[in-house]
Every structure is written in structure tokens, then in C-alpha cells.
Scaffold this motif. Sequence first.
Motif, short mmCIF file in Angstrom:
data_model
loop_
_atom_site.label_atom_id
_atom_site.label_comp_id
_atom_site.label_asym_id
_atom_site.label_seq_id
_atom_site.Cartn_x
_atom_site.Cartn_y
_atom_site.Cartn_z
N ARG A 197 1.12 -1.02 -0.12
CA ARG A 197 0.34 -0.21 -0.40
C ARG A 197 1.09 1.25 0.12
O ARG A 197 0.62 2.23 -0.73
CB ARG A 197 -0.98 0.41 0.71
N ALA A 198 1.49 1.15 0.82
CA ALA A 198 3.31 2.81 0.40
C ALA A 198 3.58 2.41 -0.98
O ALA A 198 3.57 3.37 -1.22
CB ALA A 198 3.66 1.88 2.13
N ILE A 199 4.00 1.47 -0.99
CA ILE A 199 4.55 1.78 -2.52
C ILE A 199 3.73 1.97 -3.58
O ILE A 199 4.00 3.08 -4.64
CB ILE A 199 4.60 0.53 -2.85
N GLU A 200 2.51 1.29 -3.57
CA GLU A 200 1.26 1.84 -4.70
C GLU A 200 1.24 4.00 -3.95
O GLU A 200 0.36 4.13 -5.23
CB GLU A 200 0.19 1.11 -4.21
N ALA A 201 0.55 4.13 -2.90
CA ALA A 201 0.80 5.68 -2.79
C ALA A 201 1.56 6.43 -3.45
O ALA A 201 1.70 6.81 -3.05
CB ALA A 201 0.55 5.33 -1.21
#
Length: 133
Positions: free
Chosen positions: A51-55
Motif C-alpha cells: 500500500r505504501a509503494i502503491e501510494a
Amino acid sequence: MALWDKVRQGIDKAGKAAQDVFDEGKLRLEAYRAREQADKAAEALGYALFRAIEAGGELDADARSRLLEAVKDRDAEARRHENALAEAKARMDDPPEAPPPPPPSGAPDAPAPAPATPPPATSAAEPPPSAPF
């Protein structure tokens, strides 16, 4: 009385075997639950990182260290349970030898020594002893 002793020993042996199986099942369940918790902690870390990378950013240091610690702790617990299970199985597969039973009361502790002199030889002139039937 010896028959009852053998029956009691058989019952004790069966009871111990049943207890060993029960204990192994309990260890298996604990190991399974600990491994499931470790897997869930690793999954939570993976999703948080995803989720952090996707954000478009990185996983913040506090969340990362907290999630990594959770994975390490739960994995260590799962390994402890798995090792305990392996040790229990090894003990069940290779039980220690039981000491020999004590001699019956009144019996000598050691066998009587063999006579030092051979029995007297019979002469050819004597007939062999006959057995009364």
C-alpha cells in the motif's frame, strides 16, 4: 498375582501411549496456531509495504519496525513450538529402555556358579539308568 501385575503394566503402558498421543496433538495444534499468526503478521507487513509503494511513498519507519518485530516474534514462537513437537516425536519414536524387572522375592540375585569338577563318568559295564515311566 503375577497376572494382575502384567494386566496393570499393560494398562499403564496403554495409558502412557494415549497421553503421549494427546500431548503430541496438543503440540501440533499450538505449532499450527503459532505458524498461522506468523503468516498473518508477514501478510500484514506485505500489505502495508504494498500500500505504501502503491501510494507512491515508503512505509514509515515506525510502522515498518513494529511490523517486522511482530513477524520476528511470531516466527520465533512458531519455531519453538515446531522444535518442541519434533523433540516430542523423537522421544516417542525412541523410548528409553526400561530397567529389567527385579527378581522375585526369595530368588537369588545371581545364578549359581557351575560345578568346578565334571560329573563322574559311568563305566561301560554299567547299564544306563532307566527312567521309571
